[in-house]
Write an enzyme that holds these catalytic residues in place. Structure first.
Site, short mmCIF file in Angstrom:
data_model
loop_
_atom_site.label_atom_id
_atom_site.label_comp_id
_atom_site.label_asym_id
_atom_site.label_seq_id
_atom_site.Cartn_x
_atom_site.Cartn_y
_atom_site.Cartn_z
N ARG A 65 1.26 -66.90 41.05
CA ARG A 65 2.28 -66.70 39.99
C ARG A 65 3.49 -67.62 40.17
O ARG A 65 4.63 -67.23 39.91
CB ARG A 65 2.76 -65.25 39.95
CG ARG A 65 1.73 -64.25 39.47
CD ARG A 65 1.35 -64.52 38.01
NE ARG A 65 0.58 -63.43 37.46
CZ ARG A 65 -0.72 -63.24 37.64
NH1 ARG A 65 -1.41 -64.11 38.35
NH2 ARG A 65 -1.33 -62.21 37.10
N SER A 81 2.61 -57.88 33.49
CA SER A 81 3.11 -57.37 34.78
C SER A 81 4.57 -57.76 34.95
O SER A 81 4.91 -58.94 34.81
CB SER A 81 2.32 -57.99 35.94
OG SER A 81 0.96 -57.69 35.85
N GLU A 96 8.55 -60.78 38.07
CA GLU A 96 7.64 -61.88 37.75
C GLU A 96 8.07 -62.71 36.54
O GLU A 96 8.09 -63.94 36.62
CB GLU A 96 6.22 -61.31 37.59
CG GLU A 96 5.14 -62.36 37.73
CD GLU A 96 4.96 -63.14 36.46
OE1 GLU A 96 4.84 -64.38 36.54
OE2 GLU A 96 4.97 -62.55 35.38
#
Ligand code: EPU
Length: 345
Positions: A168, A242, A338
């Site tokens: 990520r 997420s 995130e």
């Protein structure tokens, strides 16, 4: 004029971010060509405004109004570059819809992206967080990323090995890559299927569908079904997927936690580290389905924060910070946000 970007002053960004939070931009520029992108960059320089690029707006939380020129790159086009060995090369412009691009690659007999079906957003945003799902990461297929260097206005090409891809994460998410405005991504896909079936949920879904001999299309369909079931549709309930990364902890820490909480999902990450399921940790603290005003935690998945209607970015951030503090106090694990936070001072 062909080379002029389409500009709007004091633009409302509500419909341009998948959280659906209300926020404004000093200027909004839509650019469908590279000339228009350059024009927008010139305007921002003249007006001494920072540039904030927004793709599909599906991996950002806009925390406050943006005193910036928000630039929407809308470059389109999928170009097949030919095959070499077992690889088919294709170049997609930044403004292409990611999911439609994945579907187009399968239809053309180029495989590998099927596990990444139904991820919202544009092709140009995909390398920034190195999108990943169901055992596959974008980085496995990237040959190079094409960009405009905002400092010089010149086009450049960053080979995959220089993109700093990690879980990520990439160069483009970090300050040293902030000047790069992604215009296209070149991929090398498989010319013959190489299925990635390791992820339990995908196997279960294929089994439930009676698929004995999976194909890339069957995986694509299964992933679409799982995501539709577990993740809220941003068109219906604002969210950015997420909200936290799955945390990496030293292996010993993971083993200690596993002793205390045998159900905690732990995945091997590298020889010294393990990855924990952030969704499980948040769920275990009782946050799933919790709501504070219109900011909430999704009922089906504790890793997904949602906007039930009129939450502002700051409300969602406040909820996220309370969750982070709770998980840290209970498990001693730090959760990292995130999506990109825009409008933070
Ligand atoms: N879990 C719970 N309670 C919850 C949510 C999850 O106990 O409320 C448990 C699940 O039962 C499972 C584990 O946590 O055992 C992991 O959950 P899941 O399989 O849904 O995957 P994830 O680790 O939460 C990651 C990605 C997703 C991606 C899926 C599938 C991150 C930050 N998220 O989620 O990516 O779709 O795996 O590969 O790595 C995104 O980045 O926006 C995203 C949706």
């Amino acid at each position: 004029m062909h080379g002029a970007a389409e500009l709007t002053a004091e633009a409302d960004l509500s419909a341009l971010n998948s959280f659906g939070v209300r926020a404004s931009a000093a200027w909004l520029a839509r650019a469908g060509t590279e000339a228009q992108l350059l024009d927008a960059l010139d305007r921002a320089a003249q007006w001494q405004l920072p540039v904030q690029v927004l793709g599909g707006g599906s991996n950002v939380l806009i925390v406050d109004d943006l005193d910036a020129l928000v630039l929407l790159p809308q470059l389109r086009g999928i170009e097949w570059l030919g095959a070499a060995g077992n690889r088919t090369h294709v170049r997609a412009a930044a403004g292409e819809n990611w999911h439609a691009f994945v579907a187009a690659t399968l239809a053309a007999g180029a495989f590998g992206l099927e596990n990444l079906a139904l991820i919202p957003g544009h092709v140009g945003a995909a390398p920034i967080q190195n999108i990943g799902a169901y055992g596959v990461e974008l980085a496995q297929f990237v040959v190079a990323v094409e960009a405009i260097d905002q400092r010089s206005g010149l086009a450049c090409r960053i080979e995959a090995r220089d993109c700093g891809f990690a879980y990520r994460d990439s160069l483009f998410k970090r300050p040293e890559g902030a000047h790069l405005l992604i215009t296209a991504v070149e991929f090398a896909l498989h010319s013959t299927p190489e299925l990635v079936l390791g992820y339990a949920g995908v196997n279960e879904e294929l089994y439930a569908r009676g698929v004995d001999h999976p194909t890339p299309q069957a995986i694509f369909d299964a992933v679409v079904a799982i995501r539709q079931r577990k993740l809220p549709d941003p068109a219906v309930l604002g969210n950015a997927g997420s909200f936290f990364k799955n945390p990496w902890v030293p292996r010993q820490t993971a083993e200690d936690l596993k002793q205390r909480y045998p159900e905690l999902p732990v995945y091997p990450a590298n020889p010294g580290a393990s990855k924990l399921a952030a969704g499980w940790l948040i769920d275990a603290c009782g946050w799933r389905g919790h709501r504070e005003g219109d900011a909430g935690v999704h009922q089906q998945h504790a890793l997904v924060l949602v906007n039930h209607g009129h939450a502002r970015g700051a409300d969602i951030l406040r909820l996220a910070q309370r969750i982070q503090a709770d998980v840290e106090a209970r498990f001693g694990v730090e959760l990292e946000i995130e999506p990109r936070l825009l409008g933070m001072q």
